[in-house]
Design a protein around this motif. Structure first.
Motif, short mmCIF file in Angstrom:
data_model
loop_
_atom_site.label_atom_id
_atom_site.label_comp_id
_atom_site.label_asym_id
_atom_site.label_seq_id
_atom_site.Cartn_x
_atom_site.Cartn_y
_atom_site.Cartn_z
N GLU A 219 102.22 17.77 25.43
CA GLU A 219 101.66 18.83 26.27
C GLU A 219 100.14 18.62 26.35
O GLU A 219 99.46 18.62 25.33
CB GLU A 219 101.95 20.21 25.69
N LEU A 220 99.67 18.44 27.56
CA LEU A 220 98.23 18.34 27.80
C LEU A 220 97.78 19.72 28.27
O LEU A 220 98.12 20.16 29.38
CB LEU A 220 97.93 17.30 28.88
N SER B 258 102.16 16.18 16.05
CA SER B 258 100.73 15.90 15.96
C SER B 258 99.96 16.71 17.00
O SER B 258 100.48 17.00 18.08
CB SER B 258 100.50 14.40 16.21
N VAL B 259 98.76 17.06 16.64
CA VAL B 259 97.81 17.66 17.57
C VAL B 259 96.52 16.87 17.37
O VAL B 259 95.60 17.31 16.69
CB VAL B 259 97.63 19.18 17.31
N PRO B 260 96.50 15.63 17.91
CA PRO B 260 95.49 14.65 17.49
C PRO B 260 94.07 14.85 18.01
O PRO B 260 93.14 14.35 17.40
CB PRO B 260 96.06 13.33 17.99
N PHE B 261 93.92 15.54 19.12
CA PHE B 261 92.54 15.72 19.58
C PHE B 261 92.40 16.88 20.53
O PHE B 261 93.34 17.32 21.18
CB PHE B 261 91.98 14.44 20.23
N CYS B 262 91.17 17.36 20.59
CA CYS B 262 90.74 18.39 21.53
C CYS B 262 89.38 17.93 22.01
O CYS B 262 88.50 17.62 21.20
CB CYS B 262 90.66 19.74 20.82
N ALA B 263 89.21 17.83 23.31
CA ALA B 263 87.97 17.26 23.84
C ALA B 263 87.41 18.11 24.99
O ALA B 263 88.18 18.66 25.78
CB ALA B 263 88.21 15.84 24.31
N ARG C 152 85.53 18.37 28.47
CA ARG C 152 85.33 17.57 29.68
C ARG C 152 83.94 17.79 30.25
O ARG C 152 83.25 18.76 29.89
CB ARG C 152 86.37 17.95 30.73
N ALA C 153 83.54 16.92 31.14
CA ALA C 153 82.21 16.99 31.76
C ALA C 153 82.00 18.31 32.50
O ALA C 153 80.88 18.81 32.58
CB ALA C 153 82.00 15.81 32.70
N ASP C 154 83.08 18.90 33.02
CA ASP C 154 82.96 20.16 33.77
C ASP C 154 82.93 21.40 32.87
O ASP C 154 82.90 22.53 33.35
CB ASP C 154 84.07 20.28 34.82
N GLY C 155 82.97 21.19 31.55
CA GLY C 155 82.93 22.31 30.61
C GLY C 155 84.30 22.80 30.18
O GLY C 155 84.40 23.60 29.25
N SER C 156 85.37 22.34 30.83
CA SER C 156 86.71 22.71 30.39
C SER C 156 87.10 21.83 29.21
O SER C 156 86.42 20.86 28.88
CB SER C 156 87.71 22.56 31.54
N TRP C 157 88.21 22.19 28.59
CA TRP C 157 88.69 21.48 27.41
C TRP C 157 90.09 20.95 27.68
O TRP C 157 90.83 21.50 28.49
CB TRP C 157 88.74 22.43 26.21
N VAL C 158 90.46 19.91 26.97
CA VAL C 158 91.84 19.38 26.98
C VAL C 158 92.28 19.23 25.53
O VAL C 158 91.53 18.76 24.68
CB VAL C 158 91.96 18.07 27.77
N ASP C 159 93.49 19.69 25.24
CA ASP C 159 94.06 19.65 23.90
C ASP C 159 95.43 19.00 24.02
O ASP C 159 96.20 19.31 24.94
CB ASP C 159 94.20 21.09 23.38
N LEU C 160 95.77 18.11 23.11
CA LEU C 160 97.02 17.38 23.15
C LEU C 160 97.93 17.82 22.00
O LEU C 160 97.54 17.70 20.83
CB LEU C 160 96.76 15.87 23.05
N TRP C 161 99.12 18.33 22.35
CA TRP C 161 100.12 18.75 21.37
C TRP C 161 101.35 17.87 21.58
O TRP C 161 101.88 17.81 22.70
CB TRP C 161 100.50 20.22 21.57
N ILE C 162 101.81 17.18 20.53
CA ILE C 162 102.93 16.25 20.64
C ILE C 162 104.10 16.76 19.80
O ILE C 162 103.95 17.01 18.60
CB ILE C 162 102.53 14.84 20.19
N TYR C 163 105.24 16.89 20.46
CA TYR C 163 106.47 17.35 19.82
C TYR C 163 107.51 16.24 19.81
O TYR C 163 107.47 15.33 20.63
CB TYR C 163 107.04 18.56 20.58
N GLU C 164 108.48 16.38 18.92
CA GLU C 164 109.57 15.41 18.82
C GLU C 164 110.37 15.31 20.12
O GLU C 164 110.90 14.25 20.45
CB GLU C 164 110.47 15.80 17.66
#
Length: 102
Positions: free
Chosen positions: A6-7, A39-44, A46-58
């Motif tokens: 999930e992005l 895993s929830v390996p990163f949260c970053a 973005r240049a526009d001020g929004s964020w992206v978070d990655l949640w990985i499920y089986e």
């Protein structure tokens, strides 16, 4: 087998530091309640001020189960309360596409 990633994109209504503390507690709680969260390996940011978070499920089913249970996870709900404009892109990743780190 296909993993489900999930992005999640959003903006914050709190400080970065508060969000990171809330995120850490939410991840711990979700993982305890839903062990198929891999895993929830990163949260970053973005240049526009929004964020992206990655949640990985089986699997997609595991992600759907965790999402359906969100209202019963108080630490997750605290994190969710400080994000706005949430958009979730659900992707599937075949197991053979995962590249282990050497």
């Amino acid at each position: 087998m296909s993993y489900c990633a999930e992005l999640v994109t959003f903006t914050l209504s709190t400080s970065n530091e508060e969000f990171f503390a809330l995120r850490k507690a939410a991840i711990t709680e979700v993982k305890a309640a839903h062990p198929k969260l891999l895993s929830v390996p990163f949260c970053a940011k973005r240049a526009d001020g929004s964020w992206v978070d990655l949640w990985i499920y089986e699997s997609k089913e595991a992600a759907d189960a965790a999402n359906a249970d969100a209202a019963n996870l108080p630490e997750f709900m605290k994190m969710f309360a400080v994000i706005d404009g949430v958009d979730i892109e659900v992707t599937e990743c075949p197991e053979s596409a995962v590249s282990p780190l050497a």
